[in-house]
Scaffold this motif. Structure first.
Motif, PDB file in Angstrom:
ATOM      1  N   VAL A   1      59.082  54.417  80.029  1.00  0.00           N
ATOM      2  CA  VAL A   1      58.117  53.812  79.107  1.00  0.00           C
ATOM      3  C   VAL A   1      57.620  54.845  78.102  1.00  0.00           C
ATOM      4  O   VAL A   1      57.472  54.563  76.903  1.00  0.00           O
ATOM      5  N   LEU A   2      57.372  56.059  78.583  1.00  0.00           N
ATOM      6  CA  LEU A   2      56.896  57.132  77.703  1.00  0.00           C
ATOM      7  C   LEU A   2      57.884  57.413  76.578  1.00  0.00           C
ATOM      8  O   LEU A   2      57.517  57.447  75.389  1.00  0.00           O
ATOM      9  N   ASP A   3      59.160  57.597  76.915  1.00  0.00           N
ATOM     10  CA  ASP A   3      60.161  57.937  75.903  1.00  0.00           C
ATOM     11  C   ASP A   3      60.427  56.768  74.960  1.00  0.00           C
ATOM     12  O   ASP A   3      60.578  56.962  73.751  1.00  0.00           O
ATOM     13  N   ARG A   4      60.506  55.563  75.498  1.00  0.00           N
ATOM     14  CA  ARG A   4      60.765  54.400  74.647  1.00  0.00           C
ATOM     15  C   ARG A   4      59.613  54.157  73.674  1.00  0.00           C
ATOM     16  O   ARG A   4      59.832  53.681  72.553  1.00  0.00           O
ATOM     17  N   PHE A   5      58.401  54.467  74.087  1.00  0.00           N
ATOM     18  CA  PHE A   5      57.259  54.295  73.193  1.00  0.00           C
ATOM     19  C   PHE A   5      57.215  55.397  72.134  1.00  0.00           C
ATOM     20  O   PHE A   5      57.014  55.131  70.947  1.00  0.00           O
ATOM     21  N   LEU A   6      57.426  56.634  72.563  1.00  0.00           N
ATOM     22  CA  LEU A   6      57.312  57.756  71.632  1.00  0.00           C
ATOM     23  C   LEU A   6      58.404  57.738  70.563  1.00  0.00           C
ATOM     24  O   LEU A   6      58.204  58.243  69.465  1.00  0.00           O
ATOM     25  N   GLN A   7      59.563  57.154  70.878  1.00  0.00           N
ATOM     26  CA  GLN A   7      60.633  57.172  69.879  1.00  0.00           C
ATOM     27  C   GLN A   7      60.369  56.210  68.714  1.00  0.00           C
ATOM     28  O   GLN A   7      61.017  56.323  67.668  1.00  0.00           O
ATOM     29  N   VAL A   8      59.425  55.306  68.884  1.00  0.00           N
ATOM     30  CA  VAL A   8      59.092  54.383  67.796  1.00  0.00           C
ATOM     31  C   VAL A   8      57.652  54.539  67.322  1.00  0.00           C
ATOM     32  O   VAL A   8      57.280  53.997  66.287  1.00  0.00           O
ATOM     33  N   GLN A   9      56.832  55.270  68.077  1.00  0.00           N
ATOM     34  CA  GLN A   9      55.412  55.414  67.742  1.00  0.00           C
ATOM     35  C   GLN A   9      54.997  56.880  67.918  1.00  0.00           C
ATOM     36  O   GLN A   9      54.598  57.293  69.002  1.00  0.00           O
ATOM     37  N   PRO A  10      55.098  57.669  66.890  1.00  0.00           N
ATOM     38  CA  PRO A  10      54.667  59.070  67.011  1.00  0.00           C
ATOM     39  C   PRO A  10      53.162  59.156  67.291  1.00  0.00           C
ATOM     40  O   PRO A  10      52.378  58.338  66.801  1.00  0.00           O
ATOM     41  N   VAL A  11      52.781  60.133  68.097  1.00  0.00           N
ATOM     42  CA  VAL A  11      51.370  60.340  68.423  1.00  0.00           C
ATOM     43  C   VAL A  11      51.040  61.817  68.228  1.00  0.00           C
ATOM     44  O   VAL A  11      51.933  62.673  68.185  1.00  0.00           O
TER      45      VAL A  11
END
Length: 395
Positions: free
Chosen positions: A189-199
């Protein structure tokens, strides 16, 4: 007497079908012990009651050859007489058996492995009838929900920050005593989220604990409360911030949380290859080391599982992957898995030689509950160092 008159007489004789049903039921129950192939026994069974005798002749008496020839002209006999009902049912059953054998042979030809699910028919939770279809679907799903390589390029956060976060999440996972699936799903979940939503780096830990909260709700029977995750961050984030981030993650992923995990494929491969507990546990340790490796995020879960089991078998029993039955199941040959195994070997060398300070996974698997598998001497063998040399730049 015509067939119509015979049927009329029989219907009048059985005006009360309920009573006749009871009589027939009683007769069948009495005649159960007299079933045989001898004609004498058949005659005796017919004489046991008048109800059955008055009901049966309706078929034979109304379709007598003489009555049919008097009403209708006899049609010419066909060249090939139609088969009887018993022959048709026998043909149908034979065709069904042939189709089942053909399907099984086709399935075995596809997988080219022994059917290890034959003896699991009595356990419905193992889904032995369609387990192959399930894993075929998982292979499709892991492609649809893939993580692209180097997705943090031009991000404020770096791969070292990600490794630090995952190493901390491994400790949180052990602290909460969560399921193994929860840890893998958290990182997915962490990687899939970060690849489309930079934080920003300030919110990276917030994304990590929220990803674990989502994974707990998906996998655990009793998930920790939101306040527990706020406490584990030393109150760096409030419950309201965690809940707000949870909504953002779920909307970003479109609530698609069913990404296959390496653990799913490893369990299947270990069963097919008849791996013992030691080989399976070592493969789990090698898989968990890959969670911290940013350079391996783009590999499919099935590839990670196959490479980990291949290296485990090579180190413990010197079994090459090419002759392993799991190789046919996961459809990966040794050449395909070689670069993945080199990455895994690099992780082993870096952990064992102290080239990284992220030791949470090694400390976890040094426990006696996990057979102290991270301390076995095979992990320091020349096989591992030779594989890792290509990526570490050692001579």
């Amino acid at each position: 007497m015509s067939s119509f008159e015979v049927r009329t007489v029989q219907l009048s004789a059985g005006e009360n079908p309920m009573k006749m049903g009871k009589a027939v039921m009683g007769l069948r129950r009495a005649a159960l012990g007299e079933i045989t192939n001898f004609k004498a026994a058949a005659v005796n069974s017919k004489k046991t009651g008048p109800a059955k005798a008055s009901f049966k002749p309706s078929v034979k008496a109304s379709i007598a050859p003489r009555a049919i020839s008097e009403v209708l002209p006899m049609a010419p006999a066909p060249a090939d007489p139609l088969p009887t009902v018993s022959e048709e049912s026998a043909d149908v059953s034979m065709k069904e058996a042939e189709e089942e054998e053909l399907c099984q042979a086709f399935s075995d030809a596809l997988l080219m492995v022994q059917d290890v699910d034959k003896e699991d028919g009595d356990m419905p939770q193992l889904c032995s009838e369609y387990v192959k279809d399930i894993y075929s679907y998982l292979h499709v799903l892991e492609v649809e929900q893939a993580v692209r390589p180097n997705y943090m390029q031009h991000y404020e956060i770096t791969e070292r920050m990600r490794a630090l976060l995952v190493d901390w999440l491994v400790q949180v996972h052990s602290r909460f005593q969560l399921l193994q699936e929860t840890l893998y799903l958290t990182v997915a979940v962490l990687d899939r989220f970060l690849q489309v939503q930079p934080v920003s780096r300030r919110k990276l830990q917030l994304v990590g604990v929220t990803a674990m909260l989502v994974a707990c709700k998906y996998e655990e029977m009793y998930a920790p409360e939101v306040g527990d995750f706020a406490y584990i961050t030393d109150s760096a984030f409030t419950k309201a911030q965690i809940l707000e981030m949870e909504q953002l993650i779920l909307r970003t992923l479109k609530f698609e949380l069913g990404r296959p995990l390496p653990l799913h494929f490893l369990r299947r491969a270990s069963k097919v290859s008849n791996s013992d507990v030691e080989r399976h546990t070592l493969a789990k340790y090698l898989m968990e080391l890959t969670l911290l490796d940013y350079n391996m995020v783009h590999y499919r879960p099935s590839e990670i599982a196959a490479a980990s089991l291949a290296l485990s078998q090579l180190l413990l029993v010197a079994l090459p992957w090419v002759i392993s039955s799991a190789a046919a199941l996961l459809t990966y040959d040794a050449a395909h898995l070689k670069p993945i195994m080199q990455h895994i070997a690099k992780n082993i060398v870096m952990v064992n030689e102290g080239k990284t300070k992220f030791q949470a996974v090694k400390n976890k698997y040094s426990s006696s509950k996990l057979m102290a598998i991270s301390l076995i001497p095979q992990l320091n063998s020349s096989i591992v160092k030779t594989m890792a040399a290509a990526l570490l730049g050692n001579p």
